[in-house]
Design a protein around this motif. Structure first.
Motif, short mmCIF file in Angstrom:
data_model
loop_
_atom_site.label_atom_id
_atom_site.label_comp_id
_atom_site.label_asym_id
_atom_site.label_seq_id
_atom_site.Cartn_x
_atom_site.Cartn_y
_atom_site.Cartn_z
N ASN A 35 0.83 -1.21 0.00
CA ASN A 35 0.00 0.00 0.00
C ASN A 35 0.87 1.26 0.00
N ILE A 65 -4.33 9.40 2.83
CA ILE A 65 -5.73 9.05 2.53
C ILE A 65 -6.60 10.25 2.91
N ALA A 73 -11.50 2.92 3.66
CA ALA A 73 -10.23 2.22 3.49
C ALA A 73 -10.21 0.89 4.26
N ALA A 78 -13.40 -2.15 -0.87
CA ALA A 78 -13.36 -0.72 -1.18
C ALA A 78 -11.92 -0.40 -1.57
N LYS A 81 -8.03 1.78 -6.42
CA LYS A 81 -7.08 1.40 -7.46
C LYS A 81 -7.69 0.90 -8.76
N GLY A 95 -1.83 -3.44 -5.27
CA GLY A 95 -3.12 -3.83 -4.70
C GLY A 95 -4.24 -3.56 -5.68
N PHE A 96 -5.36 -4.23 -5.49
CA PHE A 96 -6.54 -3.94 -6.31
C PHE A 96 -7.79 -4.61 -5.75
N GLY A 98 -8.98 -4.50 -2.66
CA GLY A 98 -9.70 -3.71 -1.66
C GLY A 98 -10.09 -4.51 -0.43
N1 LIG Z 1 -0.33 3.74 2.86
C1 LIG Z 1 -1.36 4.18 2.16
N2 LIG Z 1 -1.33 5.41 1.58
C2 LIG Z 1 -2.38 5.88 0.86
N3 LIG Z 1 -3.53 5.20 0.70
C3 LIG Z 1 -3.63 3.99 1.27
C4 LIG Z 1 -2.57 3.42 2.02
N4 LIG Z 1 -2.97 2.20 2.46
C5 LIG Z 1 -4.21 2.03 1.99
N5 LIG Z 1 -4.62 3.08 1.27
C6 LIG Z 1 -5.94 3.26 0.63
O1 LIG Z 1 -6.81 2.33 1.20
C7 LIG Z 1 -7.40 1.50 0.22
C8 LIG Z 1 -7.61 0.11 0.79
O2 LIG Z 1 -6.36 -0.53 1.00
P1 LIG Z 1 -6.30 -2.11 0.90
O3 LIG Z 1 -4.90 -2.55 1.02
O4 LIG Z 1 -7.31 -2.68 1.81
O5 LIG Z 1 -6.83 -2.38 -0.58
P2 LIG Z 1 -6.07 -2.24 -1.97
O6 LIG Z 1 -4.66 -1.90 -1.77
O7 LIG Z 1 -6.88 -1.32 -2.80
O8 LIG Z 1 -6.24 -3.72 -2.54
P3 LIG Z 1 -5.58 -5.09 -1.94
O9 LIG Z 1 -6.58 -5.70 -1.04
O10 LIG Z 1 -5.34 -5.87 -3.17
O11 LIG Z 1 -4.36 -4.67 -1.21
C9 LIG Z 1 -6.46 1.56 -0.95
O12 LIG Z 1 -7.14 1.33 -2.17
C10 LIG Z 1 -5.91 2.98 -0.85
O13 LIG Z 1 -6.75 3.89 -1.47
#
Ligand SMILES: Nc1ncnc2c1ncn2[C@@H]1O[C@H](COP(=O)(O)OP(=O)(O)OP(=O)(O)O)[C@@H](O)[C@H]1O
Ligand SMILES: [Mg+2]
Length: 587
Positions: A35, A65, A73, A78, A81, A95-96, A98
């Motif tokens: 992330n 964020i 988040a 949710a 990406k 990531g994608f 959510g």
């Molecule tokens: N360190 C960070 N800096 C900025 N935004 C973040 C950060 N960590 C998480 N986020 C935000 O939170 C959302 C959710 O994070 P999460 O890791 O649950 O899902 P993801 O990265 O979209 O997908 P995946 O489950 O495949 O990792 C992200 O899509 C992003 O917008």
């Protein structure tokens, strides 16, 4: 009694998902680091307590964020990406799905502190076992995000029992961190454990990062790899075959910046090294493959370490050829410089060689005491003609043979100094490469007297039919007799002694995996290697100077002549400086 069907509560769904995504503290580290990378961070600090079992806190300086989205988040499904299936099919972020933060939040006490450049101050959200603790509150903090995960599995005791010792979990966390750091040398990392800093990597070049993480052993043994073909490009480093390991623990491959464990890649690496490395030895590699994202599916498993290539055969060929070329051009000791490792390898040979020289001279003295002067004058004359030859022949890399020692080593002089050649190993290599070349020019076929009938699964029979023409090109004429019987009519002559049934089975599974004929190559090359070994000059056979020179010239023209088929070096250079050092000249 029948239970009524009911939808599961959200937290339980996340806890179930956490089973796949959050296997241990190291998986939390992986998700949170990914992330941070997706958020464009340049500096990342990881703080672990008790191997991450007690606490994992990761601070980044990424985009942050927006506070109105903080609750989203930590909600399942949710993400910022992707928005559509089309986005998913060409996804470039790590990531994608959510679901990582939601899964982590469901099995720990999680807090997120974050600030975007637009915010006047940071904001914080706290979740415990999937339940939001309070509203979003103002907090202090710089632009970027700090994710703090405490008491992993505090609410899932069955899971907690699977945690190993803090030391073991720390090891897994560090493995994950190293992999990610190798993929992004442009990001600076600092790693703390129980309040002490344990690693720090400044941002820099890929070489610097590889050196910092894989250390001196790899630095001394590495060959650079770089290639491009259509939508594929590769960059990285592989180890010379003379430096190998018992385990495959130093093999890092990345696809579009993502660390993966992929069978096609592993197979390509193994096949490329098979000529120069014993089967039970493992090379060290850091390979970063870039491919058009639409040609690879990363949505195979929640942890995303497996991928599926649209054209696995093409990827296999590309990698295999790239590594093989790198090995054949840069696999041996450099003729002008002796690196640190090679120098160490040489020292026992030094003394051996000096000992043998002394013996040689002694035995000569014993048998010709009268003609000692004649002996030296002969050598001297030879030197003179060598020197003249250098001017006309320019610098032949392996020089001109001067003598043979105990029927084992050839002594040769080139413009840098002295070259020692293991004549059996060198000849074996030359023959082997020649046999391989012959093989590549056309496969000879042996007709079986009676076709061999083999009982096969329906899947195997259909695969054999699908690949029938490829199999034929490889010398195997195979026909289906029934839905579960195959007949083998011809085999490649070189493999007369191989078991045709297991050969065909391996070949069928390999054709599927790699779209290539790797198995057949492997078996044939093994046979060739044995033939070459038997045909090569035996030790203790005396060669004339002309014969020795001819071997040296053949070596120069042979790919991979720097190692024998068992990955031992075939020759070693001792420069004039090395010789001076031996005799402490100029000190
Ligand atoms: N360190 C960070 N800096 C900025 N935004 C973040 C950060 N960590 C998480 N986020 C935000 O939170 C959302 C959710 O994070 P999460 O890791 O649950 O899902 P993801 O990265 O979209 O997908 P995946 O489950 O495949 O990792 C992200 O899509 C992003 O917008
Ligand atoms: Mg994520």
């Amino acid at each position: 009694m029948r239970n009524a069907i009911a939808a599961l509560p959200d937290t339980l769904i996340s806890q179930i998902a956490a089973g796949e995504v959050v296997e241990r503290p190291a998986s939390v580290v992986k998700e949170v680091l990914e992330n941070a990378i997706d958020a464009g961070s340049r500096v990342i600090t990881v703080r672990l307590e008790e191997g991450g079992c007690q606490r994992i806190s990761i601070q980044d300086d990424g985009i942050g964020i927006v506070h109105t989205e903080l609750k989203l988040a930590v909600m399942r499904h949710a993400t910022s990406k992707i928005r559509s299936l089309t986005d998913l099919e060409s996804v470039a972020s790590l990531g994608f799905r959510g679901e990582a933060l939601a899964s982590i939040a469901s099995v720990s006490r999680l807090s997120i502190t974050t600030k975007t450049t637009e915010d006047d101050h940071a904001w914080q959200i706290q979740v415990s076992g999937g339940q939001l603790l309070d509203d979003i509150n103002p907090a202090s903090g710089n632009t970027g995000t700090t994710i703090d995960v405490q008491d992993l599995y505090f609410n899932t005791p069955a899971r907690r029992k699977f945690l190993k010792s803090a030391q073991t979990e720390l090891g897994h966390c560090l493995d994950v961190i190293r992999r990610i750091a190798l993929s992004r040398p442009d990001i600076a990392f600092a790693i703390w454990h129980n309040g002490k800093i344990i690693d720090r990597w400044t941002n820099g070049s890929i070489e610097q990062r590889v050196d910092a993480i894989l250390g001196e052993e790899f630095h001394n043994a590495r060959i650079e790899v770089q290639n491009m073909a259509g939508p594929l490009s590769i960059r990285g480093f592989i180890s010379k075959p003379t430096s190998s390991r018992a385990r495959a623990d130093q093999q890092f491959s990345f696809i579009n910046g993502r660390f993966v464990r992929d069978k096609v890649i592993q197979h390509a690496i193994r096949s490329a090294y098979q000529d120069v490395l014993h089967g039970d030895r493992q090379p060290m590699v850091v390979l970063s493959l870039e491919i058009d994202p639409t040609l690879v599916d990363v949505n195979v498993h929640p942890a995303k370490t497996e991928v599926r290539f649209r054209e696995s055969g093409a990827v296999h060929q590309f990698l295999y050829k790239t590594i093989q070329n790198a090995l054949s051009s840069g696999g041996g000791q450099s003729i002008t410089t002796i690196d640190h490792q090679a120098a160490q390898d040489i020292s026992p040979i030094h003394s051996n060689w000096l000992g043998q020289m002394a013996n040689q001279e002694l035995s000569f003295r014993q048998s010709n005491k009268n003609s000692i002067d004649q002996f030296f004058s002969k050598i001297d004359t030879k030197h003179l003609t060598q020197d003249q030859d250098f001017q006309t022949d320019n610098d032949l890399p392996l020089g001109h043979a001067i003598a043979q020692i105990h029927g084992i080593y050839i002594l040769s002089q080139n413009k840098h100094g002295l070259v020692l050649i293991d004549m059996h190993a060198a000849h074996e290599r030359v023959l082997y490469e020649k046999l391989k070349q012959d093989l590549a020019n056309g496969i000879k076929i042996q007709q079986l007297l009676v076709p061999l009938v083999m009982h096969a699964s329906e899947l195997e029979v259909s695969k054999a039919q699908e690949h029938q023409s490829t199999l034929k090109q490889l010398g195997l004429d195979v026909a289906a007799l029934s839905p579960t019987d195959l007949a083998i009519r011809t085999i490649p002559s070189l493999l007369q002694k191989a078991d045709p049934i297991s050969l065909l089975r391996n070949l069928l599974s390999d054709l599927d995996l790699t779209g290539s004929k790797a198995v057949l190559d492997a078996v044939q090359h093994e046979r060739l290697a044995t033939q070459a070994c038997h045909a090569a000059v035996r030790a203790h056979r005396l060669l004339s100077l002309a014969e020795m020179d001819s071997l040296l010239r053949q070596m120069e023209q042979t790919e991979r002549a720097d190692q024998c088929n068992h990955a031992r070096p075939t020759w070693i250079q001792l420069s004039i400086q090395d010789l001076d050092k031996l005799f402490m000249r100029g000190k």
